[in-house]
Design an enzyme around this catalytic site. Sequence first.
Site, PDB file in Angstrom:
ATOM      1  N   ARG A  34      17.595  54.074  88.595  1.00 52.71           N
ATOM      2  CA  ARG A  34      17.320  55.021  87.507  1.00 52.71           C
ATOM      3  C   ARG A  34      15.864  55.500  87.563  1.00 52.71           C
ATOM      4  NH1 ARG A  34      16.735  54.344  81.276  1.00 52.71           N
ATOM      5  NH2 ARG A  34      17.134  56.476  80.598  1.00 52.71           N
ATOM      6  N   HIS A  92      14.531  59.337  87.863  1.00 49.89           N
ATOM      7  CA  HIS A  92      13.581  59.919  86.905  1.00 49.89           C
ATOM      8  C   HIS A  92      12.310  60.381  87.615  1.00 49.89           C
ATOM      9  CE1 HIS A  92      15.266  58.408  82.796  1.00 49.89           C
ATOM     10  NE2 HIS A  92      16.230  58.723  83.635  1.00 49.89           N
ATOM     11  N   ASN A 129      11.396  57.462  79.132  1.00 51.33           N
ATOM     12  CA  ASN A 129      11.147  56.490  80.207  1.00 51.33           C
ATOM     13  C   ASN A 129      10.825  55.091  79.696  1.00 51.33           C
ATOM     14  OD1 ASN A 129      11.697  58.222  82.297  1.00 51.33           O
ATOM     15  ND2 ASN A 129       9.566  58.874  82.573  1.00 51.33           N
ATOM     16  N   HIS A 131      26.084  55.227  87.562  1.00 51.68           N
ATOM     17  CA  HIS A 131      26.437  54.468  86.354  1.00 51.68           C
ATOM     18  C   HIS A 131      27.541  53.440  86.639  1.00 51.68           C
ATOM     19  CE1 HIS A 131      24.649  57.668  83.382  1.00 51.68           C
ATOM     20  NE2 HIS A 131      23.736  57.116  84.153  1.00 51.68           N
TER      21      HIS A 131
END
Length: 344
Positions: A78, A82, A110, A210
């Site tokens: 993740r 980002h 974040n 996911h």
Amino acid sequence: MAYTFSNSFVLAFTTLSFLLVSTSVSTTTTTTRSMSNNIEGLSYNFYSNTCPNAEIIIKNVVSQKLKEALVTAAGALRIFFHDCFVEGCDASVLIASSSTNKAERDADINLSLPGDGYDVFFRAKRALELQCPGVVSCADVMAIVTRDLVNLMGGPRWEVLKGRRDGLISKASRVEGNLPQVNQTMSQLISLFKYKGLSTLDMVALSGAHTLGFSHCKEFISRIYGYNTTCDIDPTMNKGFALQLRATCPIKSMDPNVVAFNDVTSPFTFDNAYYLNLQKGFGLLATDQQLFLHPETRSYVNDMVEDQQIFFSYFVAAMIKLSQIGVKTGSDGEIRHDCGTFNA
Ligand code: HEM
């Protein structure tokens, strides 16, 4: 670190599968090399003279870290995503805030990025600095570490193009609007990914990330309580699943640290079960479930369910594109010595 990981993992339907899969970290030997090598300055053998063992050094750190904390894989994946969506894949997300600069990692969205995810990048870079100081960029470390983690969790392996340089800008104020959120519509998400150079298929494949990790209650609470004036629970969510989630996230005493698995059936294996869950209404986030409901994405979800290898090949293609977004090469940026701070 702004995030403390909760021990209260939600085992919803999965106590047994958790026990089964968490002990067996598998590796897939398939290696994919991108057909295109179109970013000038990136190459597969970038460090072959300057740090020939770079990928071996990284792999050792990653394997060790994963043994210590299985949750590292999801967290790092993740964080990598980002990073690439804000200023490009330049490790700007790793920079710590200073008295004069609120950095990217301290932007609200974040703050839930976990410490173990950051730790594996920092550790890998420190190990490299001992062997080849000032040579391997943090941005390349992030791309290689992420690839290794996906593979060690049972996912595919691909060759990483190298030669990225580290960014010189990291600002919390530049995050907003660049990252997807659970309250966005499918058209908004499709546009965001398109703006980043990724197709709708890439978006569906990358959402397969996911298959790992967790989400905090606040990310899906509106689906399980007071959904709208006629339905208390989002009708697109499986009712039994929703009730399990209610037990985990009681609205009156919601613990901000409690999390639920993104993939309720095999949360510690990188597989295509996430998509099968969507067909059954077991998508945790509204945006997950929408992938199966929206006409532009539904058939892709079905393809991923049909054959795990199809998912893997679309995922690899999309990860390679993701890892090339806004990269700095040549004399752009710098090679940081410490991933958490710009060079002086
Ligand atoms: C398509 C739009 C997406 C949305 C709206 C979204 C949103 C979210 C949210 C809200 C969480 C839970 C955060 C938390 O509560 O701590 C999450 C977790 C996660 N996301 Fe996404 N995400 C998206 C796409 C992606 C993509 C493209 C990737 C990677 C390629 C990704 C990787 C992950 C991972 C691995 C986790 C689990 C993190 C952990 O356990 O620490 N997501 N995402």
